[in-house]
Design a protein around this motif. Structure first.
Motif, short mmCIF file in Angstrom:
data_model
loop_
_atom_site.label_atom_id
_atom_site.label_comp_id
_atom_site.label_asym_id
_atom_site.label_seq_id
_atom_site.Cartn_x
_atom_site.Cartn_y
_atom_site.Cartn_z
N GLN A 79 9.88 -19.70 40.37
CA GLN A 79 10.08 -19.25 41.74
C GLN A 79 9.73 -17.78 41.90
O GLN A 79 9.98 -16.96 41.01
CB GLN A 79 11.53 -19.49 42.18
CG GLN A 79 11.67 -19.45 43.70
CD GLN A 79 13.13 -19.50 44.13
OE1 GLN A 79 14.03 -19.30 43.33
NE2 GLN A 79 13.33 -19.75 45.42
N ARG A 81 10.87 -15.30 43.37
CA ARG A 81 11.82 -14.19 43.22
C ARG A 81 12.15 -13.88 41.77
O ARG A 81 12.75 -12.86 41.48
CB ARG A 81 13.05 -14.40 44.07
CG ARG A 81 14.01 -15.43 43.62
CD ARG A 81 15.06 -15.61 44.67
NE ARG A 81 14.47 -16.12 45.92
CZ ARG A 81 15.14 -16.21 47.05
NH1 ARG A 81 16.37 -15.80 47.13
NH2 ARG A 81 14.58 -16.72 48.14
N SER A 84 10.07 -10.64 39.47
CA SER A 84 10.44 -9.29 39.03
C SER A 84 10.96 -9.29 37.60
O SER A 84 11.04 -8.26 36.96
CB SER A 84 11.48 -8.71 39.99
OG SER A 84 12.60 -9.55 39.99
N ILE B 742 18.77 -14.73 51.64
CA ILE B 742 18.65 -15.38 50.35
C ILE B 742 17.84 -16.66 50.49
O ILE B 742 16.97 -16.95 49.67
CB ILE B 742 20.05 -15.69 49.76
CG1 ILE B 742 20.73 -14.39 49.36
CG2 ILE B 742 19.94 -16.64 48.58
CD1 ILE B 742 22.16 -14.54 48.97
N CYS B 745 17.53 -19.77 46.27
CA CYS B 745 17.12 -19.18 44.99
C CYS B 745 17.39 -20.21 43.91
O CYS B 745 18.46 -20.83 43.88
CB CYS B 745 17.94 -17.91 44.72
SG CYS B 745 17.68 -17.23 43.08
N TYR B 781 21.06 -12.73 44.47
CA TYR B 781 20.13 -13.86 44.52
C TYR B 781 18.97 -13.59 45.48
O TYR B 781 18.21 -14.48 45.78
CB TYR B 781 20.87 -15.13 44.96
CG TYR B 781 21.97 -15.54 44.01
CD1 TYR B 781 21.68 -16.28 42.87
CD2 TYR B 781 23.29 -15.19 44.26
CE1 TYR B 781 22.68 -16.65 41.99
CE2 TYR B 781 24.31 -15.57 43.39
CZ TYR B 781 24.00 -16.29 42.25
OH TYR B 781 24.99 -16.66 41.39
N LYS B 783 15.48 -11.43 46.93
CA LYS B 783 14.11 -11.43 46.46
C LYS B 783 13.86 -10.90 45.06
O LYS B 783 13.11 -11.49 44.29
CB LYS B 783 13.25 -10.63 47.43
CG LYS B 783 12.40 -11.51 48.29
CD LYS B 783 11.48 -10.64 49.08
CE LYS B 783 11.10 -11.34 50.35
NZ LYS B 783 10.40 -10.42 51.25
N THR B 784 14.48 -9.79 44.75
CA THR B 784 14.18 -9.20 43.45
C THR B 784 15.27 -9.45 42.42
O THR B 784 15.18 -8.96 41.30
CB THR B 784 13.97 -7.69 43.59
OG1 THR B 784 15.10 -7.15 44.27
CG2 THR B 784 12.72 -7.39 44.39
N LEU B 785 16.27 -10.19 42.83
CA LEU B 785 17.41 -10.44 41.96
C LEU B 785 17.98 -9.13 41.42
O LEU B 785 18.41 -9.05 40.27
CB LEU B 785 17.02 -11.36 40.79
CG LEU B 785 16.33 -12.68 41.16
CD1 LEU B 785 15.85 -13.38 39.90
CD2 LEU B 785 17.27 -13.59 41.92
N ASP B 952 8.02 -17.01 49.27
CA ASP B 952 8.72 -15.76 49.50
C ASP B 952 7.92 -14.80 50.37
O ASP B 952 8.48 -14.02 51.13
CB ASP B 952 9.06 -15.10 48.17
CG ASP B 952 10.24 -15.80 47.55
OD1 ASP B 952 10.03 -16.90 47.00
OD2 ASP B 952 11.36 -15.28 47.64
#
Lengths: 215, 956
Positions: A79, A81, A84, B742, B745, B781, B783-785, B952
């Motif tokens: 996924q 996200r 990163s 979120i 995720c 949770y 986009k970039t965690l 995303d």
């Protein structure tokens, strides 16, 4: 399939060298990264492979002539996200398999961006393989073999269409990667990010460290 | 019937009159209420009012000082108890005869006897019935549960979520069928009074509960009981009694009635005596209603009515009642006849007198005539004429006399006739009187018989017999009391019969169980011996190593053992199946596969793990397990709301038992999201869900992709048609609409899937809200965690502080363990630890919050610290890290480390660390993002057009 026995040597054979490589799998979600690894490592296939969170770690060895190649496989989450986190995993990797789903054009596009990112940010010597997975679903094909082959050639990638389900080309892919890797240099500490490992299985391999970098 | 005075004592106990028992939750009403318990020693020994609550989970009867009390004073083990009525001691019997009537005993297996007293007999019966029922259910469930300690013996009354519904089939063994039937036959209908049931808690404890409260309700119940139970047998008796009451209406005669009937009786006797010996002829009375009976000889009649069943007494009674009426009619007619006779006699007398006078007149006129004839000769003609006249007169008079005589004769004849009639009447009367007397005797005899035989009403006899009449009332009361006692004894007898039956059935079951165990034990012992012998052979072989690699006996044994180990679970000899211990079932209680299907290597490991777990849980059960603590806790909260407290926290840390988990998780979730929930409109979740099902959002695609890739080794999520999949989709979609930042995720699916095992859809949704929006820091949770990455840095800091040796070991081999631990945090150990431990972690996590993750993550490392320290290269360390968490089975030890050894563990420290690392990570990420964007821009300008669309990027 072709060389399952060779790919899964459990007993220590007479191979004089043991090389250890870090390999990372990248690609869009649900293209079959984990399935490829599972097929390669355990010879299994699950119709519903649990989605990977973060990354999964597995190991497998293949025998190549007189060398035993140990793969330290990091199977990452697909996924976006989790993107990163990817640098943490491909940092210091000597090999990468970028996987796409031949029935889904988007995943191929995503694979291309992964290739670009690897070329840019990973170790310069990294061996990148492109895998068009789900080859068993040829009837739903959206990405032509030639298109992918051409792209791979352009970027000097290893390329194979695979099927984790039927095991087609799975072991071959890993074997091809193993072959392409510089056997004399199993312990690379010279990756771009410099995440080295301290295990020295064979003293002699230490001497040729620099060779990898210069490739 | 007990003294009427007791009605006055119907104190607070009788007040209220609400519903009998409140429906607790969805299940059966809770069995609870006030009882008196005999306790104390010496002079202080006496009954004390206690609040009793039955707990079906353990089959205990807890007693509290009052309904609001938290801690029970003690409990009675109903499962192994038997009950009986309490027989008052001889000395106290007289004084407390009424009180003791409602007392019963509970005999515990250790010989202790507890005497309990209910407010009324009815209450007592209710309690006994219910307790018997509970014991029966519990013991049968015990049989059905197959002694598998991993399945809860009692069904959870809170069936929510996917797992919670998985209760074992609680089928009652067939051997109990007959006993069950008998139980039903012997069952006594009972309805509890207000002192039983939850609503009774709101009422004050009965101040004078020893008072006998005989309400009308109870009386009616007893009658109902007697009617229902005596339907076949002596029902006829009762019927006849009731008929009697209808006919005679003398069951409760007033004094006036009695006087009247007495006077009537006297009169009747007089008449009977005075009118004997009269012949019968045309008798005017109507006997047509029972003609043949009147003609029957009296002796016959008496005899036949004696022989007849007492139930046939009604016709006789009717007949005698009718006789009464006849007699009085007869008497009236007789009286009028006599008066007539008297009148006629007087008439006759006056006529006689008249005749006598006339004769005298005739005689004197004759005399006159004689003188006149003599005179005629010598007297003048006018005189002769006078004489003639006189003669004529005489003649006329004579004629008159003759006529009168005739009349007299006819009158006399009439008198005779009348006399005949009177005689006849009298005779008839006498006969009737005799009949009546005889019948009276029969009636008296019968009524005496009746009262003697059945302790029945003496009203009949009392009414008839004037001497008994005075003490009728007393006897009536006595009779009622006796009837009452009889009823009581009958109920008691029935109850005790049932008790005996049930106890013997339970004993049989226990014996069967014991036999089964014996067999199982033997087979297990045999198996153990086999294994041991193989083991010894192996040891022997190991001691004297044979050089040849090829064929050593040890190798053979090993291969055989291997085969056995893998075979055991699949092939079961059918005849042994019953005795075979089901050590490892295919799925654990959470629905996870215990042994993977298609992996031979893993299979052996998984099997040994499952066996280890089993042995752990078995040995744990021998001690006082956490289950007992939970029972005690629930017993203490039986009367009040659950509250956050240290006690509860510690309890949850030791793990919530499977059967309570649904309830507790729901409670925890509500605790944390209350503020969110309060601010939402009702039907919030449904609206979200509706929205989500109608419209697509960027997250939908990924959600759909992941549905079947969520816990595929759990049977609730294993196929597209599984119930869990649909629920999972709903919750994830609804959440993606609630929190578009979120959306979805990967990882959230596992959280929801775990939550759904114990929670309903909507609660699982709120559980996800709890975790994502309440517990976890922002951007955990997203986009970039970012939050997750920060927590890994924090965790590293904590590792170096709490486990410095291990930390430096990892440093030395350049092992970045956060690559592994990242998962633990993101999905709270789902798929990382064995399910038993996973759910225990989740228990405290849902109660306490995210700090628990740090605790357990550290504890897992500490648990295996020594093993890790032994590993000397990065690859083997990574390999070990990959699976070591699944080798940890002892939850108790792990929990002990997490919540004990790692203390102090201030949350403040974690917060500070988080703030510190947040900035750093954010900077690094921006840097990385900048590089990436540079690169992308460069590539864009370079060549081909971009065709990449990821979910995303669509978001932004």
């Amino acid at each position: 399939m072709t060389s399952r026995g060779a790919a899964r040597p459990n007993g220590q054979s007479q191979a004089s060298k043991i090389c250890q490589f870090k390999l990372v799998l990248l690609g869009e979600s649900a293209v079959g990264k984990s399935s490829l690894v599972l097929r390669f490592v355990k010879g299994q296939f699950h119709e519903y492979q649990e989605s990977t969170i973060g990354a999964a770690f597995l190991t497998q060895s293949v025998c190549l002539d007189d060398t035993t190649v140990k793969f330290e496989i990091w199977d990452t989450a697909g996924q976006e996200r989790y993107h990163s986190l990817a640098p943490m995993y491909y940092r210091g990797a000597q090999a990468a398999i970028v996987v796409y789903d031949i029935t889904n054009q988007e995943t191929f596009a995503r694979a291309k961006t992964w290739v670009k990112e690897l070329q840019r940010q990973a170790s310069p010597s990294i061996v990148i393989a492109l895998a068009g997975n789900k080859a068993d679903l040829a009837s739903k094909r959206m990405v032509e073999y030639e298109e992918a082959q051409a792209y791979a050639d352009d970027n000097s990638l290893l390329f194979m269409e695979t099927s984790a389900k039927t095991a087609m080309n799975v072991n071959d892919l890993f074997l091809a990667i193993a072959k392409k890797l510089p056997k004399s240099e199993p312990q690379s500490t010279s990756g771009a990010a410099g995440r080295s490992r301290g295990v020295d299985l064979h003293e002699q391999s230490q001497q040729n460290k620099s060779q990898c970098c210069s490739n | 019937m007990p003294a009427a005075g007791s009605e006055g004592e119907e104190g607070p106990a009788g007040a209220g009159g609400g519903p009998v028992a409140e429906q607790a939750g969805s299940g059966t009403p809770k069995l609870c209420g006030y009882l008196q318990k005999l306790s104390g020693k010496g002079p202080l020994r006496g009954f004390r009012s206690r609040w009793f609550v039955f707990d079906p989970r353990r089959c205990y009867l807890y007693y509290f000082k009052g309904p609001q009390e938290a801690l029970p004073l003690g409990h009675l083990d109903i499962a192994s108890a038997c009950f009986s009525y309490h027989q008052p001691e001889a000395g106290a019997a007289a004084a407390a005869a009424g009180d003791e009537a409602a007392a019963f005993e509970v005999h515990s297996p250790n010989g202790a006897v507890t005497v309990l007293k209910a407010a009324t007999r009815q209450d007592m019966t209710y309690w006994l019935q219910e307790l018997q029922q509970k014991r029966w259910e519990y013991c049968n469930n015990l049989d059905a549960a197959k002694r598998d300690s991993r399945t809860s013996p009692t069904p959870s009354d809170f069936s929510k979520g996917l797992v919670a519904k998985d209760n074992p089939d609680l089928s009652i063994l067939s051997q109990n069928a007959s006993a069950e039937r008998a139980r039903n036959i012997l069952a006594v209908e009972t309805s509890p009074t207000d002192l039983v049931g939850e609503q009774a808690a709101s009422q004050p404890a009965p101040i004078q509960p020893s008072a006998i409260n005989f309400s009308l309700k109870q009386w009616s119940t007893e009658i109902k009981n007697s009617m229902s139970s005596l339907r076949k047998g002596n029902n006829e008796n009762r019927k006849s009694i009731f008929y009697t009451t209808e006919e005679w209406e003398l069951l409760d005669p007033t004094p006036k009635d009695l006087e009247d009937s007495m006077a009537l009786e006297e009169k009747r006797k007089h008449l009977a005596e005075g009118s004997k010996g009269l012949a019968s002829s045309a008798f005017p009375f109507d006997f047509g209603r029972i003609p043949h009976k009147t003609r029957r000889p009296l002796k016959d009649m008496i005899g036949s009515s004696k022989n007849r069943n007492s139930s046939d007494s009604s016709p006789t009674e009717w007949y005698s009642g009718n006789g009464n009426k006849l007699v009085s009619e007869l008497q009236l007619k007789y009286q009028s006849q006599q008066e007539e006779l008297e009148k006629l006699k007087k008439d006759l007398l006056s006529q006689k007198e008249l005749v006598r006078l006339l004769q005298q007149t005739v005689r004197s006129s004759q005399y006159d005539k004689y003188f006149a004839s003599r005179l005629c000769e010598g007297v003048p003609k006018d005189k002769l004429e006078l004489l003639h006249q006189k003669d004529d007169q005489i003649l006329g008079l004579n004629n008159q006399l003759e006529k009168l005589n005739l009349e007299k004769d006819s009158l006399q004849q009439e008198v005779k006739n009348l006399k005949c009639k009177v005689g006849e009447l009298n005779e008839r009367l006498g006969m009737l009187m005799e009949t009546i007397q005889a019948k009276d005797e029969v009636i008296m005899k019968l009524s005496r018989q009746l009262s003697e035989c059945e302790d029945n009403t003496s009203s009949q006899g009392g009414a008839v017999n004037s001497s008994v009449a005075t003490c009728t009332n007393k006897e009536l009361q006595e009779l009622d009391r006796l009837k009452d006692n009889l009823q009581g004894y009958k109920t008691q007898n029935k109850f005790l019969n049932k008790e005996i039956l049930e106890l013997s059935a339970l004993r049989r079951n226990a014996e069967a169980r014991e036999r089964e165990w014996q067999a199982k034990y033997t087979s297990l012992e045999a198996k153990l011996c086999q294994i041991e012998s193989k083991y010894l052979i192996l040891l022997q072989e190991m001691k004297t190593p044979v050089c040849s690699e090829e064929q050593s006996p040890a190798r053979e044994v090993i291969t055989q053992l291997l085969e056995d180990a893998l075979k055991a679970e699949t092939s079961e000899q059918p005849e042994q199946a019953f005795f075979k211990p089901h050590l490892v079932s295919e799925y654990d209680i959470y629905g996870f596969q215990t042994v993977p299907e298609d992996d031979d290597e893993e299979k052996l490991v998984a099997k040994s793990r499952a066996l280890d777990l089993r042995s752990l849980s078995l040995s744990e059960n021998r001690e006082i397990s956490t289950g007992v603590k939970w029972e005690n806790y629930f017993a203490s909260t039986m009367n009040r709301e659950m509250m956050r407290c240290v006690e509860l926290k510690n309890l949850i840390r030791s793990g919530i038992p499977h059967e309570h988990r649904s309830k507790m998780w729901k409670w925890c979730v509500n605790l944390h999201v209350k503020k969110f929930k309060d601010s939402t409109v009702p039907g919030y979740f449904q609206t979200l869900l509706q929205n989500a099902l109608e419209k697509q959002n960027p997250a939908s695609k990924q959600i759909e992709l992941d549905l079947l890739r969520t816990l595929p080794n759990n049977k609730h999520y294993s196929s597209p048609t599984s119930e869990g999949i649909q629920k999972l989709r709903n919750v994830l979609l609804a959440f993606s609409w609630r929190n578009p930042d979120i959306g979805y995720c990967q990882g959230l699916n596992r959280l929801v899937a775990i939550a759904l095992l114990y929670l309903e859809q909507e609660d699982a949704f709120w559980c996800l809200v709890t975790i994502v929006e309440v517990f976890m820091p922002r951007d955990y949770y997203t986009k970039t965690l970012l939050g997750s990455q920060v927590d890994q840095r924090v965790f590293k800091d904590l590792m170096s502080e709490k486990l410095p040796r291990l930390h430096s070991h990892f440093e030395q081999y350049k092992v970045d363990y956060t690559l592994i631990t990242f998962n633990w945090f993101l999905v709270i150990f789902v798929d990382s630890v064995v399910s038993d431990i996973l759910f225990k972690i989740w228990d405290s996590f849902l109660y306490e919050g995210p700090k628990v993750i740090f605790r357990f993550a550290l504890a897992l490392f500490k648990y295996k610290e020594e093993e890790i320290l032994k590993l000397q290269d990065s690859m083997s360390i990574f390999k070990y890290l990959r699976y070591f968490t699944r080798t940890i089975l002892d939850a108790r030890k792990l929990t002990g480390i997490a919540f004990g050894d790692l203390n102090p563990f201030p949350l403040r420290q974690i917060r500070n660390r988080r703030t510190y690392h947040l900035e750093k990570v954010r900077l690094e990420l921006t840097e990385l993002e900048a590089i990436r964007e540079d690169f992308l821009r460069e590539r864009d300008t370079c060549v081909e057009k971009r065709d990449l669309i990821s979910d995303d990027e669509e978001d932004s």
